[in-house]
Scaffold this active site. Structure first.
Site, PDB file in Angstrom:
ATOM      1  N   GLY A   9       8.479 -13.633  28.463  1.00  0.00           N
ATOM      2  CA  GLY A   9       9.246 -12.779  27.571  1.00  0.00           C
ATOM      3  C   GLY A   9       8.732 -11.355  27.553  1.00  0.00           C
ATOM      4  O   GLY A   9       8.626 -10.729  26.494  1.00  0.00           O
ATOM      5  N   ARG A  12      10.674  -6.764  27.289  1.00  0.00           N
ATOM      6  CA  ARG A  12      10.872  -5.824  26.178  1.00  0.00           C
ATOM      7  C   ARG A  12      10.025  -6.243  24.987  1.00  0.00           C
ATOM      8  O   ARG A  12       9.399  -7.297  24.997  1.00  0.00           O
ATOM      9  CB  ARG A  12      12.353  -5.778  25.778  1.00  0.00           C
ATOM     10  CG  ARG A  12      12.940  -7.134  25.448  1.00  0.00           C
ATOM     11  CD  ARG A  12      14.434  -7.076  25.198  1.00  0.00           C
ATOM     12  NE  ARG A  12      14.981  -8.383  24.906  1.00  0.00           N
ATOM     13  CZ  ARG A  12      16.054  -8.597  24.155  1.00  0.00           C
ATOM     14  NH1 ARG A  12      16.688  -7.576  23.618  1.00  0.00           N
ATOM     15  NH2 ARG A  12      16.494  -9.821  23.952  1.00  0.00           N
ATOM     16  N   VAL A  61      12.242 -20.441  29.925  1.00  0.00           N
ATOM     17  CA  VAL A  61      11.063 -21.243  29.608  1.00  0.00           C
ATOM     18  C   VAL A  61      11.411 -22.582  28.977  1.00  0.00           C
ATOM     19  O   VAL A  61      10.553 -23.469  28.889  1.00  0.00           O
ATOM     20  CB  VAL A  61      10.073 -20.476  28.704  1.00  0.00           C
ATOM     21  CG1 VAL A  61       9.537 -19.240  29.409  1.00  0.00           C
ATOM     22  CG2 VAL A  61      10.702 -20.132  27.364  1.00  0.00           C
ATOM     23  N   ASN A  87       4.630 -15.766  25.031  1.00  0.00           N
ATOM     24  CA  ASN A  87       5.275 -14.832  24.126  1.00  0.00           C
ATOM     25  C   ASN A  87       6.779 -15.069  23.985  1.00  0.00           C
ATOM     26  O   ASN A  87       7.360 -14.734  22.954  1.00  0.00           O
ATOM     27  CB  ASN A  87       5.028 -13.397  24.600  1.00  0.00           C
ATOM     28  CG  ASN A  87       5.857 -12.387  23.849  1.00  0.00           C
ATOM     29  OD1 ASN A  87       5.597 -12.080  22.695  1.00  0.00           O
ATOM     30  ND2 ASN A  87       6.907 -11.875  24.502  1.00  0.00           N
ATOM     31  N   TYR A 152      12.945 -21.157  12.838  1.00  0.00           N
ATOM     32  CA  TYR A 152      11.975 -20.223  13.426  1.00  0.00           C
ATOM     33  C   TYR A 152      10.579 -20.492  12.880  1.00  0.00           C
ATOM     34  O   TYR A 152       9.604 -20.610  13.640  1.00  0.00           O
ATOM     35  CB  TYR A 152      12.406 -18.793  13.112  1.00  0.00           C
ATOM     36  CG  TYR A 152      11.465 -17.733  13.635  1.00  0.00           C
ATOM     37  CD1 TYR A 152      11.441 -17.404  14.990  1.00  0.00           C
ATOM     38  CD2 TYR A 152      10.597 -17.050  12.775  1.00  0.00           C
ATOM     39  CE1 TYR A 152      10.584 -16.420  15.473  1.00  0.00           C
ATOM     40  CE2 TYR A 152       9.745 -16.075  13.250  1.00  0.00           C
ATOM     41  CZ  TYR A 152       9.737 -15.755  14.598  1.00  0.00           C
ATOM     42  OH  TYR A 152       8.887 -14.788  15.080  1.00  0.00           O
ATOM     43  N   ALA A 154       9.370 -23.185  11.516  1.00  0.00           N
ATOM     44  CA  ALA A 154       8.869 -24.495  11.948  1.00  0.00           C
ATOM     45  C   ALA A 154       8.311 -24.428  13.363  1.00  0.00           C
ATOM     46  O   ALA A 154       7.264 -25.020  13.655  1.00  0.00           O
ATOM     47  CB  ALA A 154       9.982 -25.532  11.871  1.00  0.00           C
ATOM     48  N   THR A 155       8.991 -23.696  14.240  1.00  0.00           N
ATOM     49  CA  THR A 155       8.492 -23.591  15.619  1.00  0.00           C
ATOM     50  C   THR A 155       7.205 -22.795  15.680  1.00  0.00           C
ATOM     51  O   THR A 155       6.282 -23.127  16.441  1.00  0.00           O
ATOM     52  CB  THR A 155       9.534 -22.954  16.554  1.00  0.00           C
ATOM     53  OG1 THR A 155       9.844 -21.625  16.105  1.00  0.00           O
ATOM     54  CG2 THR A 155      10.802 -23.776  16.615  1.00  0.00           C
ATOM     55  N   ILE A 185       7.206  -6.532  12.785  1.00  0.00           N
ATOM     56  CA  ILE A 185       6.968  -5.630  13.917  1.00  0.00           C
ATOM     57  C   ILE A 185       8.280  -4.963  14.320  1.00  0.00           C
ATOM     58  O   ILE A 185       9.329  -5.609  14.378  1.00  0.00           O
ATOM     59  CB  ILE A 185       6.381  -6.403  15.117  1.00  0.00           C
ATOM     60  CG1 ILE A 185       5.166  -7.239  14.681  1.00  0.00           C
ATOM     61  CG2 ILE A 185       6.009  -5.435  16.241  1.00  0.00           C
ATOM     62  CD1 ILE A 185       4.002  -6.454  14.139  1.00  0.00           C
TER      63      ILE A 185
END
Length: 244
Positions: A9, A12, A61, A87, A152, A154-155, A185
């Site tokens: 990833g 960018r 991925v 990432n 999100y 949980a992962t 961010i």
């Protein structure tokens, strides 16, 4: 072991900053990407122009075969991977009751399975050499949880569990596994939020600003460096104090 990094990833955002920082610190870097070939190749050209050793490689991925092919390509082009930065990830907001089976499984396929596939693919050489480093990119929401971001969060919590467990398993082989948990961010992911919310998030951050991809890149580069040789199984929270 030669300093060869694979950053998933990396076309960018945070991944781009990580690849750039590592290249500037002397790592040969593979810029992994899924769809933004244009951005990946532009970054590679910029870094190559600065004298850095870089390559790009496409892979989804969430697909084991594509991850294994990517790792083989890195090995053939640059050499065996000594640093893996997991990432690649997806994010999104919705109410829990609106979360479909398909979306739930997509989050886990990309954010968790991707790290699993990539880690498993690079480990044989690391185990043979008794040396190597894996850095997973989690999130403060994996530490605390976030409303409307259940999948999100949980992962990202799963990545923290993976980090700690794999670190314990691999420590006798001198392979370090750590995690960086970014706060809020400034990346494309913030486009999911109402732009009027950003000043509020900055105000909620004790350091008074949103983070930058470069903040996270510096944390990753530290964990990958010899200065962190005695650090494994840790979660480095990089959030300006957001969840203090």
């Amino acid at each position: 072991m030669e300093k060869i990094a694979l950053v998933t990833g990396a076309s960018r955002g945070i991944g781009r900053a990580i690849a750039t920082e590592l290249a500037h610190r002397g790592w040969a870097v593979c810029i992994g990407y899924r769809v933004r070939q244009d951005k990946a190749e532009k970054l590679a050209a910029e870094l190559a122009g600065e004298g850095c050793r870089v390559m790009t490689c496409q892979a989804d991925v969430s697909r084991r075969e594509e991850v294994e092919r990517m790792v083989r390509r890195v090995e053939q082009t640059l050499g065996p991977v000594s640093l893996l930065v997991n990432n690649a990830g997806i994010a999104g907001q919705c109410l829990f009751q609106d979360l479909t089976d398909e979306r739930w499984h997509e989050f886990f396929s990309v954010n968790v399975d991707g790290a699993f596939y990539a880690s498993r693919a690079v480990l044989p050489h690391m185990l043979h050499e008794h040396e190597g480093c894996i850095v997973n990119i989690s999130s403060i929401w994996g530490q605390r949880g976030a409303s409307c971001e259940v999948a999100y969060s949980a992962t990202k919590a799963a990545l923290i569990g993976l980090t700690r467990s794999l670190a314990a398993e691999l420590a006798p082989s001198h392979i370090r596994v750590n995690c960086v948990a970014p706060g809020v961010i400034r990346t494309d992911m913030l486009n999911e939020l109402p732009q009027s919310l950003l000043p509020q998030l900055a105000e909620q951050t004790p350091m008074g600003r949103l983070g930058t991809p470069e903040d996270i890149a510096a944390a990753v580069a530290f964990l990958a460096s010899s200065e962190a040789d005695f650090i494994t199984g840790q979660v480095l929270t990089c959030d300006g104090g957001f969840i203090l």
